[in-house]
Design an enzyme around this catalytic site. Structure first.
Site, PDB file in Angstrom:
ATOM      1  N   TYR A  29       0.835  -1.194   0.000  1.00  0.00           N
ATOM      2  CA  TYR A  29       0.000   0.000   0.000  1.00  0.00           C
ATOM      3  C   TYR A  29       0.874   1.250   0.000  1.00  0.00           C
ATOM      4  CZ  TYR A  29      -3.923  -3.152   0.874  1.00  0.00           C
ATOM      5  OH  TYR A  29      -4.870  -4.143   0.766  1.00  0.00           O
TER       6      TYR A  29
ATOM      7  N   CYS B  48     -16.705 -17.278   5.364  1.00  0.00           N
ATOM      8  CA  CYS B  48     -15.807 -18.355   5.778  1.00  0.00           C
ATOM      9  C   CYS B  48     -16.411 -19.674   5.334  1.00  0.00           C
ATOM     10  CB  CYS B  48     -15.623 -18.342   7.294  1.00  0.00           C
ATOM     11  SG  CYS B  48     -14.654 -19.738   7.927  1.00  0.00           S
TER      12      CYS B  48
ATOM     13  N   ALA C   9     -21.186 -31.399   4.406  1.00  0.00           N
ATOM     14  CA  ALA C   9     -22.605 -31.017   4.504  1.00  0.00           C
ATOM     15  C   ALA C   9     -23.293 -31.805   5.610  1.00  0.00           C
ATOM     16  CB  ALA C   9     -23.307 -31.237   3.166  1.00  0.00           C
TER      17      ALA C   9
ATOM     18  N   ALA D 298     -26.822 -46.421   3.956  1.00  0.00           N
ATOM     19  CA  ALA D 298     -28.242 -46.380   4.306  1.00  0.00           C
ATOM     20  C   ALA D 298     -29.128 -46.684   3.104  1.00  0.00           C
ATOM     21  CB  ALA D 298     -28.595 -45.012   4.880  1.00  0.00           C
TER      22      ALA D 298
END
Length: 657
Positions: free
Chosen positions: A175, A372, A404, A468
């Protein structure tokens, strides 16, 4: 207290800090375009103060509205109208015995004209645009430099009036102030260019002006880039640790109370915000070198993730304060958990750079903010509170233990549902586990370890080695079903020989079901998964070539990750052949075709297919029209990444009625 060195009080000038934990400045874009410390910003910082930060340093805070705007929704101390909101911010943070500094900043040429409408050119030490986002740039005049010095001082006065505990001058990361400090950027021939003494003049004048305006005791920190690492990318040498040490000494003599050490510039951005491959503590030697030359405290970043490592770093006297950025995004309670010894309860940053990726254009355009990947609350602190505890013991089935499924199970259990999680493998993690297996990728496993601990503590019933069926699920008479059954590799039947005994898929390799060593291997597919798999195989003693029909490796992925992966492949000695389509697999070779249609035979012993994935979601149909059935993660959309798995799963579990 679990970590006595990390929890020990520290001092910055006359200011006492309750521990050695600093939250560094990060542009997250949760603020207001006006520059005030909005309620969203205050709550964002409040949660980190409540979570144990000893010192919080705000994101870049502008001091000039003409050509000094860096982000669309950044904080501002450019006028007195900002003082009341900053006072509210300071008062809120002080409730937790946490201190807060405002980071005073000017971007120079590392900005955009669209968010600086009051000027037609950006400014820098010399004329010449940024290499990253080139826009018209001119050199500051001496009178303008003097005026900017007063802008910084005026910003510091406003921070002081607002009750902020100190200020930090951002003199790093390419910067404006760094554009004066760096010999790579500053070719001026007046008193502000040439020798290091002249290049430091702008910074030292700012320090002197703040010290005069705010008095002898008001704390001042300076953030420095210890090294620009420009020599690594073949450029003219910029700031080095030797020069940074001299700058730090000059800052101390000028009255600075803290040196906050980082590294890099915009051209070497991966040394500022490091990808997963960078190891904890990698740049501590740079900070330790600077500390040798000053008597004031030194804070430093260095991909800190583990409390044990941080405590040892303080104990050894390498630095005085542990400065972290993304760790506080992933878990705002990092400090409290660490100091209570609850290390396994910390949601550790994986270094995936999703926060940096999502900040991206929104820092210029507004309308959104950084996110995030593994903490859906981040940036939405005023949107989401603690989940309602209204599950009343009702049963919910979660099928699939990838990111998930893990996220959904955690939130549902927090809501006091009875959660039964089915996972066909003998471990949790799904694709995230596979992603943690290549070299230098262990951090991708942090979320799995964290979630597994939470599921255990929350009493979730985890059934491993259980694929399953609809009957298994219906036997539970569940109130809701979350299908996170993932994906499977695509195996194009159009490729002759794809069914051969020498053909493997990524889950076989990264899942340790097939061990290959001493082989010549072709990896078909140069996305991030293919590249990382190639590194895994090369490290195992194979000779690997990566091919892809696209004209460049890592096509479509976040560019900074691609840069990192490309460098790692080169370091491993892996050959890449973009622009080459796989046509045929033979017992001891593959036939590829380039963009011009020219065919080439590559000898090899094995072929690894990494050509994408397709969703596995057959249970949805098998369950019929049952209500409250959610399909999430890659089961919903093949190729979904971790955040596209975690965030929708969080939403579905959080809002389940």
């Amino acid at each position: 207290m679990a970590f006595e060195h990390l929890g020990a009080k520290g001092r910055i000038g006359n200011l006492e800090i309750k521990n050695r934990l600093v939250m560094t400045a990060m542009g997250v874009g949760v603020g207001d375009h006006s520059g005030i410390a909005s309620d969203e910003f205050i709550e964002f910082y409040r949660q980190r103060a409540a979570g144990g930060a000893g010192l919080i340093i705000t994101e870049v805070t502008r001091v000039n509205d003409v050509h000094g705007v860096c982000e669309y929704d950044q904080l501002s101390l450019s006028n007195d109208d900002m003082i009341p909101s900053f006072k509210k911010l300071a008062d809120t943070i002080h409730q937790y015995d946490t201190k807060i500094f405002a980071q005073l900043h000017h971007p120079g040429r590392e900005a955009h004209l669209v968010i600086n409408p009051n000027t037609d050119m950006l400014v820098s030490s010399v004329a010449g645009p940024s290499r990253i986002a080139p826009e018209p740039t001119r050199a500051l005049t001496v009178d303008e430099i003097h005026s900017l010095v007063q802008d910084f001082a005026a910003g510091a006065v406003r921070a002081q009036k607002a009750g902020m505990d100190g200020v930090e001058i951002h003199a790093g990361h390419g910067y404006l102030i760094h554009q004066f400090l760096s010999a790579n950027d500053n070719f001026r021939t007046d008193e502000y260019g040439g020798s290091l003494e002249n290049r430091m003049r702008f910074l030292l004048e700012i320090i002197a002006a703040i010290r005069e305006a705010c008095g002898p005791d008001y704390p001042i920190s300076v953030r420095l880039s210890s090294s620009e690492f420009l020599d690594v990318v073949g450029m003219r040498k910029g700031t080095t640790v030797e020069e940074s040490s001299q700058i730090a000494v000059a800052c101390e003599k000028a009255g600075v109370n803290l040196i906050n050490v980082s590294s890099g510039t915009h051209f070497t951005g991966n040394t500022i915000v490091e990808p997963t491959s960078y190891q904890q503590g990698w740049k501590l030697p740079l900070a330790a070198e600077i500390k040798k030359h000053v008597s004031i405290p030194v804070a430093a970043t260095s991909v800190f993730r583990d409390p044990e490592f941080c405590d040892q770093t303080i104990a050894e006297g390498k630095i005085d304060f542990i400065a972290m950025g993304r760790s506080w995004l992933a878990d705002p309670e990092w400090g409290v958990k660490a100091l209570q010894g609850r290390c396994d309860d910390i949601r550790k940053c994986t270094g995936c750079m999703y926060c940096f990726e999502t900040a991206g254009d929104t820092l210029v355009t507004g309308g959104s903010h950084a996110f995030c990947a593994i903490n859906p609350y981040m940036g939405q602190e005023t949107v989401y509170g603690e989940p309602k505890k209204d599950g009343a013991g009702r049963t919910v089935a979660v099928v699939g233990g990838g990111p998930a499924g893990l996220e959904a199970a955690m939130i549902l259990a927090q809501r006091e549902f009875r959660v039964v999680l089915f996972e066909k493998n003998d471990r949790l993690g799904g694709q995230m586990y596979l992603a943690s297996q290549p070299p230098l990728r262990a951090k991708m496993g942090y979320f799995i370890k964290y979630a597994s601990k939470q599921l255990q503590d929350l009493g979730v019933e985890v059934r491993l080695n259980t694929e399953a069926t609809a009957e298994d699920i219906l036997a539970l008479d569940p109130y809701a079903v979350f299908l996170t059954t993932g994906s499977e590799p695509i195996m194009p039947k159009s490729i002759k020989g794809i069914d051969g005994d020498n053909v493997y898929i990524v889950p076989q390799i990264l899942g340790h079901k097939v061990e290959l060593t001493g082989k010549k291997i072709v990896v078909a597919g140069a996305g991030l998964t293919g590249m990382e798999t190639a590194e895994f195989l090369q490290e195992a003693g194979n000779d690997v070539t990566v091919i892809d029909m696209m004209s460049a490796v890592g096509f479509g992925a976040f560019q900074l990750l691609v840069i990192d992966e490309t460098a790692l492949m080169a370091r491993h000695g892996i050959r890449s052949m973009p622009g080459h389509k796989l046509v045929e697999i033979r017992p001891d070779s593959v036939l590829v075709e380039d963009l011009a249609g020219v065919r080439l035979e590559l000898p090899c012993d094995a072929v690894i297919m990494s050509l994408g994935v397709r969703s596995v979601n057959g249970l949805k149909e098998a369950l019929g029209d049952r209500k409250n059935v959610f399909v999430l993660g890659e089961a919903d959309k093949a190729g979904n990444r971790v955040p596209q798995a975690v965030h929708p799963a969080f939403e579905a579990a959080y809002h389940l009625e």
